[in-house]
Write a protein that holds these residues in place. Sequence first.
Motif, PDB file in Angstrom:
ATOM      1  N   UNK A 151     -59.071  28.582  26.614  1.00 13.42           N
ATOM      2  CA  UNK A 151     -58.310  29.838  26.790  1.00 13.42           C
ATOM      3  C   UNK A 151     -59.558  31.005  26.079  1.00 13.42           C
ATOM      4  N   UNK A 152     -60.375  29.891  25.124  1.00 11.14           N
ATOM      5  CA  UNK A 152     -61.316  30.977  23.987  1.00 11.14           C
ATOM      6  C   UNK A 152     -61.711  30.070  23.392  1.00 11.14           C
ATOM      7  N   UNK A 153     -63.205  29.594  24.999  1.00  9.18           N
ATOM      8  CA  UNK A 153     -64.342  29.388  24.615  1.00  9.18           C
ATOM      9  C   UNK A 153     -65.206  29.334  24.062  1.00  9.18           C
ATOM     10  N   UNK A 154     -66.276  27.868  22.966  1.00  8.73           N
ATOM     11  CA  UNK A 154     -67.159  28.488  22.222  1.00  8.73           C
ATOM     12  C   UNK A 154     -68.197  28.323  22.808  1.00  8.73           C
ATOM     13  N   UNK A 155     -68.487  27.964  24.338  1.00  7.97           N
ATOM     14  CA  UNK A 155     -69.683  28.085  25.267  1.00  7.97           C
ATOM     15  C   UNK A 155     -69.490  28.669  26.551  1.00  7.97           C
ATOM     16  N   UNK A 156     -70.591  27.802  26.944  1.00  5.75           N
ATOM     17  CA  UNK A 156     -70.880  28.732  28.200  1.00  5.75           C
ATOM     18  C   UNK A 156     -68.967  27.637  29.415  1.00  5.75           C
ATOM     19  N   UNK A 157     -70.210  26.484  29.195  1.00  7.12           N
ATOM     20  CA  UNK A 157     -68.496  25.237  29.951  1.00  7.12           C
ATOM     21  C   UNK A 157     -68.112  25.383  28.344  1.00  7.12           C
ATOM     22  N   UNK A 158     -66.230  25.008  28.208  1.00  9.63           N
ATOM     23  CA  UNK A 158     -66.031  24.351  27.482  1.00  9.63           C
ATOM     24  C   UNK A 158     -64.489  24.305  27.838  1.00  9.63           C
ATOM     25  N   UNK A 159     -64.432  22.962  28.104  1.00 16.96           N
ATOM     26  CA  UNK A 159     -63.374  22.010  29.298  1.00 16.96           C
ATOM     27  C   UNK A 159     -62.807  21.695  28.231  1.00 16.96           C
ATOM     28  N   UNK A 160     -61.304  21.197  28.887  1.00 13.95           N
ATOM     29  CA  UNK A 160     -60.189  20.515  27.652  1.00 13.95           C
ATOM     30  C   UNK A 160     -59.941  19.282  27.980  1.00 13.95           C
ATOM     31  N   UNK A 161     -60.183  18.168  28.191  1.00 13.65           N
ATOM     32  CA  UNK A 161     -59.779  17.001  29.043  1.00 13.65           C
ATOM     33  C   UNK A 161     -58.387  16.125  28.125  1.00 13.65           C
ATOM     34  N   UNK A 162     -57.517  15.803  28.857  1.00 14.71           N
ATOM     35  CA  UNK A 162     -56.393  15.468  28.472  1.00 14.71           C
ATOM     36  C   UNK A 162     -55.340  14.181  29.079  1.00 14.71           C
TER      37      UNK A 162
END
Length: 115
Positions: free
Chosen positions: A32-43
């Motif tokens: 929700x608060x990306x630090x880069x152009x792509x910021x994905x969380x894998x859980x």
Amino acid sequence: MDDSCLFCKIIQGTIPADKVFETDQVLAFKDINPVAPVHVLIIPKRHLASLNELSEGDHEVAAGIFDAARRLGAELPELGGEYRLLTSCGESAGQVVPHLHFHLIGGRRLNWPPG
Ligand code: 5GP
Ligand code: ZN
């Protein structure tokens, strides 16, 4: 499922998220608060507070996370196969949400060391 866990609620669908990849074991969605152009969380879909709770027998979960990262790294056009994958384990390491998650970050030049 932990009723008080934000990421469990995303898995259940009671909190919306922009999903990019999903299997029986694993969910990946945009931070929700990306630090880069792509910021994905894998859980993992099973609630584990951090990597410390992964058991020796959890090979499928571990493989599922790495497989999701490898696939997203290859498929997301902004990455071109170049990215960083990291997990923070515990508060002093920077973990805020106590459900195991790996950050997949890329699409710009990344520095080292992190803060
Ligand atoms: P941590 O600091 O625990 O390693 O990372 C937690 C991450 O979860 C942060 O990057 C934060 O932006 C993200 N996050 C927190 N709340 C939400 C949410 O409701 N939805 C999504 N998609 N990401 C979230
Ligand atoms: Zn959870």
